[in-house]
Scaffold this motif. Structure first.
Motif, PDB file in Angstrom:
ATOM      1  N   TYR A  87       0.841  -1.204   0.000  1.00  0.00           N
ATOM      2  CA  TYR A  87       0.000   0.000   0.000  1.00  0.00           C
ATOM      3  C   TYR A  87       0.872   1.248   0.000  1.00  0.00           C
ATOM      4  O   TYR A  87       0.602   2.211  -0.725  1.00  0.00           O
ATOM      5  N   TYR A  88       1.921   1.237   0.800  1.00  0.00           N
ATOM      6  CA  TYR A  88       2.824   2.387   0.859  1.00  0.00           C
ATOM      7  C   TYR A  88       3.531   2.600  -0.480  1.00  0.00           C
ATOM      8  O   TYR A  88       3.679   3.732  -0.936  1.00  0.00           O
ATOM      9  N   HIS A  92       0.189   5.422  -3.439  1.00  0.00           N
ATOM     10  CA  HIS A  92       0.398   6.865  -3.279  1.00  0.00           C
ATOM     11  C   HIS A  92       0.248   7.638  -4.590  1.00  0.00           C
ATOM     12  O   HIS A  92      -0.675   8.461  -4.746  1.00  0.00           O
ATOM     13  N   HIS A 176       2.807  11.449   1.788  1.00  0.00           N
ATOM     14  CA  HIS A 176       1.910  10.303   1.634  1.00  0.00           C
ATOM     15  C   HIS A 176       0.564  10.609   2.303  1.00  0.00           C
ATOM     16  O   HIS A 176      -0.495  10.413   1.702  1.00  0.00           O
ATOM     17  N   PHE A 177       0.630  11.108   3.528  1.00  0.00           N
ATOM     18  CA  PHE A 177      -0.616  11.395   4.243  1.00  0.00           C
ATOM     19  C   PHE A 177      -1.255  12.677   3.730  1.00  0.00           C
ATOM     20  O   PHE A 177      -2.485  12.745   3.593  1.00  0.00           O
ATOM     21  N   ALA A 180      -3.063  11.988   0.520  1.00  0.00           N
ATOM     22  CA  ALA A 180      -4.216  11.108   0.770  1.00  0.00           C
ATOM     23  C   ALA A 180      -5.364  11.889   1.400  1.00  0.00           C
ATOM     24  O   ALA A 180      -6.531  11.702   1.043  1.00  0.00           O
ATOM     25  N   HIS A 202      -9.253   6.289   3.140  1.00  0.00           N
ATOM     26  CA  HIS A 202      -7.945   6.310   2.468  1.00  0.00           C
ATOM     27  C   HIS A 202      -6.881   7.002   3.316  1.00  0.00           C
ATOM     28  O   HIS A 202      -5.815   6.411   3.562  1.00  0.00           O
ATOM     29  N   THR A 206      -3.759   5.152   5.178  1.00  0.00           N
ATOM     30  CA  THR A 206      -2.426   5.697   4.895  1.00  0.00           C
ATOM     31  C   THR A 206      -1.708   6.080   6.182  1.00  0.00           C
ATOM     32  O   THR A 206      -0.502   5.832   6.333  1.00  0.00           O
TER      33      THR A 206
END
Length: 271
Positions: A87-88, A92, A176-177, A180, A202, A206
């Motif tokens: 997922y990481y 993204h 990333h965050f 998201a 999401h 994340t």
């Protein structure tokens, strides 16, 4: 997508879709500037580790949750930690790109707004990366966390000394965050379905992934949220002009005053 989430019919005042070639050049230029900035931030290893110790100490002073608690949940099974690493690594950029493409095709006004917000957050993050290089918690022995991507895979990073594609000492803020969260905010604003609030899952997933894989501290997430909040406060979504049912701008009816000659007179009124 149900009818309630469909865009309104285009009228004479509907926002024009930006030229595709220009948008591709803008996005590509932003990406190149960001990658170039990452290269400028390399070579600050000692400072990045000093800042990491400071951040870790600040989190203990603020009594923030221990990142190790989240990582221990992922380590209950190899499958779960592998899914988190995937997922990481894989969600993204594709998710953000799909978000922008959908807005471009279906919500042009929302697209311009979202693109500006993302550009502002990314630019501010680049400046912070240069001013405050930070080693992620997976590199800091004091955290007791492990590099889940290196041990379980897949990993998007190579050894820090030989990794020429990314700056691994750019943990704060967590883009990333931040991206998201903007994706969720943008889709909640741009759609009308009652299920749109599920997009908040999401950024929530994340958040657990970036912390559990030891790629970011809690303070990295807080910094990203603050930058996004500031960008949203400054870059407001343009309000649509009110329309009538036929799609024309709504106008207040004009009231014409009658002249004295047009006013009816009462016959036989007393004088």
């Amino acid at each position: 997508m149900n009818a309630r989430s469909e865009p309104a019919e285009a009228g004479p005042d509907a926002p024009a879709r930006p030229p595709l070639v220009r948008e591709l050049l803008l996005v590509a230029g932003l990406f190149l500037v960001y990658k170039f900035g990452r290269q400028l931030a390399t070579g600050h290893t000692a400072e990045a580790f000093r800042n990491a110790h400071h951040v870790w100490d600040w989190e203990r002073v603020l009594r923030l949750p221990d990142e190790g608690t989240v990582q221990s949940l992922l380590l209950h099974g190899d499958t779960l930690v592998h899914v988190a690493n995937t997922y990481y690594a894989a969600v993204h950029f594709p998710a953000t790109l799909a978000f922008l493409v959908w807005l471009y095709l279906r919500r042009p006004a929302h697209y311009v707004w979202a693109r500006r917000v993302l550009a502002a957050v990314t630019g501010a993050a680049l400046v912070l990366h240069l001013l405050f290089p930070l080693a992620p918690p997976r590199m800091l022995a004091a955290t007791g966390l492990i590099d889940t991507a290196r041990l379980y895979g897949p990993s998007v990073y190579g050894p820090p000394r030989t990794d020429a594609l990314s700056n691994q000492f750019a943990a704060m803020p967590s883009l990333h965050f931040g991206w998201a969260l903007m994706l969720a905010v943008g889709l909640i604003v741009a759609t009308r379905t009652r299920w749109r609030w599920l997009w908040l899952l999401h950024p929530l997933v994340t958040l657990l992934v970036v912390v559990g894989t030891a790629n970011h501290y809690w303070l990295d997430v807080i910094a990203a949220t603050a930058l996004l909040g500031l960008a949203l406060a400054v870059l407001r979504l343009p309000r649509a002009r009110p329309r009538t049912r036929c799609g024309l701008p709504h106008r207040r009816p004009e009231v014409r005053r009658r002249s004295s000659a047009e006013r009816p007179e009462l016959v036989g009124a007393g004088r």
